[in-house]
Design a protein around this motif. Structure first.
Motif, short mmCIF file in Angstrom:
data_model
loop_
_atom_site.label_atom_id
_atom_site.label_comp_id
_atom_site.label_asym_id
_atom_site.label_seq_id
_atom_site.Cartn_x
_atom_site.Cartn_y
_atom_site.Cartn_z
N PHE A 86 0.84 -1.21 0.00
CA PHE A 86 0.00 0.00 0.00
C PHE A 86 0.87 1.26 0.00
O PHE A 86 0.62 2.21 -0.75
CB PHE A 86 -0.93 0.00 1.22
N LEU A 87 1.90 1.30 0.82
CA LEU A 87 2.77 2.48 0.88
C LEU A 87 3.60 2.65 -0.38
O LEU A 87 3.85 3.78 -0.81
CB LEU A 87 3.68 2.39 2.11
N LYS A 88 4.00 1.56 -1.00
CA LYS A 88 4.72 1.66 -2.27
C LYS A 88 3.83 2.21 -3.38
O LYS A 88 4.27 2.99 -4.21
CB LYS A 88 5.27 0.29 -2.69
N GLN A 89 2.57 1.79 -3.37
CA GLN A 89 1.64 2.28 -4.37
C GLN A 89 1.28 3.74 -4.11
O GLN A 89 1.02 4.51 -5.03
CB GLN A 89 0.38 1.42 -4.36
N LEU A 90 1.31 4.15 -2.86
CA LEU A 90 0.95 5.51 -2.48
C LEU A 90 2.07 6.51 -2.77
O LEU A 90 1.81 7.71 -2.92
CB LEU A 90 0.62 5.53 -0.99
N ALA A 91 3.30 6.04 -2.90
CA ALA A 91 4.46 6.92 -3.01
C ALA A 91 4.43 7.83 -4.23
O ALA A 91 4.96 8.93 -4.19
CB ALA A 91 5.74 6.09 -2.99
N GLY A 92 3.84 7.45 -5.32
CA GLY A 92 3.84 8.28 -6.51
C GLY A 92 2.50 8.92 -6.81
O GLY A 92 2.31 9.48 -7.89
N SER A 93 1.58 8.87 -5.88
CA SER A 93 0.23 9.34 -6.15
C SER A 93 0.08 10.83 -5.90
O SER A 93 0.95 11.49 -5.34
CB SER A 93 -0.78 8.55 -5.30
N PHE A 94 -1.08 11.34 -6.29
CA PHE A 94 -1.39 12.75 -6.10
C PHE A 94 -1.46 13.13 -4.63
O PHE A 94 -0.97 14.18 -4.22
CB PHE A 94 -2.72 13.07 -6.80
N SER A 95 -2.04 12.24 -3.82
CA SER A 95 -2.18 12.54 -2.40
C SER A 95 -0.82 12.61 -1.70
O SER A 95 -0.63 13.39 -0.77
CB SER A 95 -3.08 11.53 -1.71
N PHE A 96 0.14 11.81 -2.16
CA PHE A 96 1.49 11.85 -1.59
C PHE A 96 2.14 13.20 -1.87
O PHE A 96 2.72 13.82 -0.96
CB PHE A 96 2.33 10.72 -2.18
N TYR A 97 2.05 13.68 -3.10
CA TYR A 97 2.64 14.97 -3.44
C TYR A 97 1.90 16.13 -2.79
O TYR A 97 2.50 17.14 -2.43
CB TYR A 97 2.70 15.14 -4.96
N LEU A 98 0.60 15.98 -2.60
CA LEU A 98 -0.17 16.99 -1.89
C LEU A 98 0.27 17.08 -0.43
O LEU A 98 0.42 18.16 0.12
CB LEU A 98 -1.66 16.67 -1.99
#
Length: 87
Positions: free
Chosen positions: A43-55
């Motif tokens: 889950f954290l690996k998939q989250l690392a490049g997402s919009f919410s991560f950069y936000l």
């Protein structure tokens, strides 16, 4: 930065970070937690490049700027002439 500018930057950073956390929760709710295939690492690996991560990173950046930026010092205006000032 003045105190008003710092307050505005901190509030912007807080709002961005809070909205990113809500997006994290929505992403987490999309998984079936009761199946054996859920993994926090995946889950954290998939989250690392997402919009919410950069936000979230943008929100933390604004918080860092608002908290750590030096405040502007006001210049003192002397009401007395130089002959009366302390040295």
């Amino acid at each position: 930065m003045t105190i008003i500018q710092r307050t505005i930057v901190v509030l912007i950073g807080t709002q961005l970070a809070a909205s990113a956390v809500i997006l994290f929760i929505f992403d987490l709710n999309s998984y079936n937690h009761f199946s054996g295939s859920f993994s926090w690492l995946h889950f954290l690996k998939q989250l690392a490049g997402s919009f919410s991560f950069y936000l979230f990173l943008t929100g933390l950046f604004f918080l860092l700027i608002g908290i750590c930026a030096p405040s502007r010092k006001k210049k003192r205006i002397s009401v007395h002439g130089k002959e009366n000032s302390l040295k």
